[in-house]
Design a protein around this motif. Sequence first.
Motif, PDB file in Angstrom:
ATOM      1  N   ALA A   1     -46.004   3.090  16.782  1.00 20.70           N
ATOM      2  CA  ALA A   1     -46.215   2.975  15.294  1.00 20.70           C
ATOM      3  C   ALA A   1     -45.341   4.803  15.540  1.00 20.70           C
ATOM      4  O   ALA A   1     -44.574   4.283  14.124  1.00 20.70           O
ATOM      5  CB  ALA A   1     -47.673   4.186  14.522  1.00 20.70           C
ATOM      6  N   ARG A   2     -44.643   4.893  16.083  1.00 19.86           N
ATOM      7  CA  ARG A   2     -43.837   5.941  15.995  1.00 19.86           C
ATOM      8  C   ARG A   2     -42.498   5.263  16.246  1.00 19.86           C
ATOM      9  O   ARG A   2     -41.826   5.691  15.509  1.00 19.86           O
ATOM     10  CB  ARG A   2     -44.009   7.069  17.204  1.00 19.86           C
ATOM     11  N   LEU A   3     -42.412   4.173  16.613  1.00 17.56           N
ATOM     12  CA  LEU A   3     -40.893   3.291  16.921  1.00 17.56           C
ATOM     13  C   LEU A   3     -40.816   2.490  15.343  1.00 17.56           C
ATOM     14  O   LEU A   3     -39.732   2.356  14.696  1.00 17.56           O
ATOM     15  CB  LEU A   3     -41.212   2.068  18.113  1.00 17.56           C
ATOM     16  N   LYS A   4     -42.569   2.468  14.750  1.00 22.18           N
ATOM     17  CA  LYS A   4     -41.781   1.651  13.053  1.00 22.18           C
ATOM     18  C   LYS A   4     -41.047   2.590  12.502  1.00 22.18           C
ATOM     19  O   LYS A   4     -40.670   2.143  11.820  1.00 22.18           O
ATOM     20  CB  LYS A   4     -43.130   1.324  13.088  1.00 22.18           C
TER      21      LYS A   4
ATOM     22  N   ARG B   1     -37.669   3.306  10.526  1.00 24.48           N
ATOM     23  CA  ARG B   1     -37.359   2.812   8.936  1.00 24.48           C
ATOM     24  C   ARG B   1     -36.363   4.194   8.108  1.00 24.48           C
ATOM     25  O   ARG B   1     -36.429   5.134   8.527  1.00 24.48           O
ATOM     26  CB  ARG B   1     -38.556   3.593   7.973  1.00 24.48           C
ATOM     27  N   ARG B   2     -35.302   3.354   8.536  1.00 21.19           N
ATOM     28  CA  ARG B   2     -33.679   4.703   8.362  1.00 21.19           C
ATOM     29  C   ARG B   2     -33.298   4.259   6.513  1.00 21.19           C
ATOM     30  O   ARG B   2     -32.425   5.753   6.572  1.00 21.19           O
ATOM     31  CB  ARG B   2     -32.695   3.801   9.314  1.00 21.19           C
ATOM     32  N   GLY B   3     -33.588   4.332   5.425  1.00 23.64           N
ATOM     33  CA  GLY B   3     -33.254   4.344   4.689  1.00 23.64           C
ATOM     34  C   GLY B   3     -32.354   3.490   4.030  1.00 23.64           C
ATOM     35  O   GLY B   3     -31.112   3.251   2.675  1.00 23.64           O
ATOM     36  N   MET B   4     -31.706   2.350   4.650  1.00 22.39           N
ATOM     37  CA  MET B   4     -30.288   1.340   4.496  1.00 22.39           C
ATOM     38  C   MET B   4     -31.168   0.349   5.029  1.00 22.39           C
ATOM     39  O   MET B   4     -31.262  -0.331   6.314  1.00 22.39           O
ATOM     40  CB  MET B   4     -29.522   1.706   5.881  1.00 22.39           C
ATOM     41  N   LEU B   5     -31.588  -1.313   4.259  1.00 21.96           N
ATOM     42  CA  LEU B   5     -32.022  -2.061   3.739  1.00 21.96           C
ATOM     43  C   LEU B   5     -31.545  -3.022   5.390  1.00 21.96           C
ATOM     44  O   LEU B   5     -32.459  -3.583   5.851  1.00 21.96           O
ATOM     45  CB  LEU B   5     -31.686  -1.721   2.326  1.00 21.96           C
TER      46      LEU B   5
ATOM     47  N   VAL C   1     -33.985  -3.942   8.199  1.00 22.43           N
ATOM     48  CA  VAL C   1     -34.196  -5.594   8.060  1.00 22.43           C
ATOM     49  C   VAL C   1     -34.216  -5.760   9.283  1.00 22.43           C
ATOM     50  O   VAL C   1     -34.312  -6.936  10.264  1.00 22.43           O
ATOM     51  CB  VAL C   1     -33.820  -6.306   7.225  1.00 22.43           C
ATOM     52  N   LEU C   2     -33.232  -5.209  10.187  1.00 23.16           N
ATOM     53  CA  LEU C   2     -33.185  -5.464  11.769  1.00 23.16           C
ATOM     54  C   LEU C   2     -34.015  -4.561  12.760  1.00 23.16           C
ATOM     55  O   LEU C   2     -34.449  -5.571  13.684  1.00 23.16           O
ATOM     56  CB  LEU C   2     -31.285  -4.865  12.078  1.00 23.16           C
ATOM     57  N   LEU C   3     -34.213  -3.250  12.847  1.00 21.94           N
ATOM     58  CA  LEU C   3     -35.047  -2.850  13.517  1.00 21.94           C
ATOM     59  C   LEU C   3     -36.861  -2.771  13.393  1.00 21.94           C
ATOM     60  O   LEU C   3     -37.352  -2.859  14.612  1.00 21.94           O
ATOM     61  CB  LEU C   3     -34.445  -1.413  13.623  1.00 21.94           C
ATOM     62  N   LEU C   4     -37.510  -2.743  12.000  1.00 21.85           N
ATOM     63  CA  LEU C   4     -38.425  -3.537  12.348  1.00 21.85           C
ATOM     64  C   LEU C   4     -39.211  -4.307  12.738  1.00 21.85           C
ATOM     65  O   LEU C   4     -40.323  -4.548  13.618  1.00 21.85           O
ATOM     66  CB  LEU C   4     -38.837  -2.559  10.873  1.00 21.85           C
ATOM     67  N   PRO C   5     -38.037  -5.444  12.589  1.00 16.19           N
ATOM     68  CA  PRO C   5     -38.914  -7.300  13.025  1.00 16.19           C
ATOM     69  C   PRO C   5     -38.692  -6.586  14.693  1.00 16.19           C
ATOM     70  O   PRO C   5     -39.119  -7.367  15.026  1.00 16.19           O
ATOM     71  CB  PRO C   5     -38.226  -8.036  12.377  1.00 16.19           C
ATOM     72  N   PHE C   6     -37.560  -6.099  15.175  1.00 17.97           N
ATOM     73  CA  PHE C   6     -37.556  -6.312  16.536  1.00 17.97           C
ATOM     74  C   PHE C   6     -38.190  -5.504  17.262  1.00 17.97           C
ATOM     75  O   PHE C   6     -38.751  -6.176  18.409  1.00 17.97           O
ATOM     76  CB  PHE C   6     -35.907  -5.859  16.882  1.00 17.97           C
ATOM     77  N   VAL C   7     -39.141  -4.666  16.758  1.00 16.48           N
ATOM     78  CA  VAL C   7     -39.722  -3.804  16.578  1.00 16.48           C
ATOM     79  C   VAL C   7     -41.008  -4.374  17.008  1.00 16.48           C
ATOM     80  O   VAL C   7     -41.450  -4.922  18.062  1.00 16.48           O
ATOM     81  CB  VAL C   7     -40.161  -2.106  16.194  1.00 16.48           C
ATOM     82  N   GLU C   8     -40.834  -5.424  15.764  1.00 13.17           N
ATOM     83  CA  GLU C   8     -42.644  -5.928  15.798  1.00 13.17           C
ATOM     84  C   GLU C   8     -42.379  -7.153  16.915  1.00 13.17           C
ATOM     85  O   GLU C   8     -43.966  -7.712  17.751  1.00 13.17           O
ATOM     86  CB  GLU C   8     -42.711  -5.895  14.075  1.00 13.17           C
ATOM     87  N   GLN C   9     -41.493  -8.032  16.853  1.00 11.08           N
ATOM     88  CA  GLN C   9     -41.458  -9.021  18.063  1.00 11.08           C
ATOM     89  C   GLN C   9     -41.331  -9.062  18.876  1.00 11.08           C
ATOM     90  O   GLN C   9     -41.252  -9.543  19.888  1.00 11.08           O
ATOM     91  CB  GLN C   9     -40.558  -9.709  17.470  1.00 11.08           C
ATOM     92  N   ALA C  10     -40.485  -8.024  19.292  1.00 11.82           N
ATOM     93  CA  ALA C  10     -39.930  -8.080  20.372  1.00 11.82           C
ATOM     94  C   ALA C  10     -39.865  -6.753  21.573  1.00 11.82           C
ATOM     95  O   ALA C  10     -40.064  -7.340  23.262  1.00 11.82           O
ATOM     96  CB  ALA C  10     -38.194  -8.134  20.738  1.00 11.82           C
TER      97      ALA C  10
ATOM     98  N   LEU D   1     -30.967   4.360  21.322  1.00 15.62           N
ATOM     99  CA  LEU D   1     -30.576   3.504  20.145  1.00 15.62           C
ATOM    100  C   LEU D   1     -30.984   4.170  18.750  1.00 15.62           C
ATOM    101  O   LEU D   1     -30.154   5.085  18.174  1.00 15.62           O
ATOM    102  CB  LEU D   1     -30.408   2.201  20.717  1.00 15.62           C
ATOM    103  N   LEU D   2     -32.258   4.536  19.449  1.00  9.98           N
ATOM    104  CA  LEU D   2     -32.779   5.142  17.437  1.00  9.98           C
ATOM    105  C   LEU D   2     -32.527   6.824  17.274  1.00  9.98           C
ATOM    106  O   LEU D   2     -32.319   7.088  16.336  1.00  9.98           O
ATOM    107  CB  LEU D   2     -34.043   4.893  16.999  1.00  9.98           C
ATOM    108  N   THR D   3     -31.846   7.204  17.943  1.00 14.63           N
ATOM    109  CA  THR D   3     -31.269   8.625  18.113  1.00 14.63           C
ATOM    110  C   THR D   3     -30.022   8.564  17.490  1.00 14.63           C
ATOM    111  O   THR D   3     -29.727   9.796  17.279  1.00 14.63           O
ATOM    112  CB  THR D   3     -32.043   9.023  19.227  1.00 14.63           C
ATOM    113  N   SER D   4     -29.557   7.886  16.714  1.00 11.84           N
ATOM    114  CA  SER D   4     -28.030   7.434  17.099  1.00 11.84           C
ATOM    115  C   SER D   4     -28.340   7.624  15.287  1.00 11.84           C
ATOM    116  O   SER D   4     -28.894   7.257  14.691  1.00 11.84           O
ATOM    117  CB  SER D   4     -27.216   5.626  17.391  1.00 11.84           C
TER     118      SER D   4
END
Length: 87
Positions: free
Chosen positions: A11-14, A18-22, A26-35, A50-53
Amino acid sequence: MSESFEAKRLARLKWACRRGMLELDVLLLPFVEQAFEQLSYEEQVTFERLLTSDDPDLFAWFMGHQKCEDAVLAAMVDKVLNTIKIR
């Protein structure tokens, strides 16, 4: 790790995806959900790092405008792109 801990972690990763840039969302959230759960522990830690970048850096790396100087993070960028199949 406990199921409750893992659920909270995902939940924290999801939320962090959510970065505010579509383009990033569309890359990060599906990656967390799928892989994410199939990654090794080291890869999971790398993805969390990577998410701290900053968003402009992430955007440049994922869109291919710049190469990430950190080889480990650059490999994770490639993994995300290859998993989500967007290039």
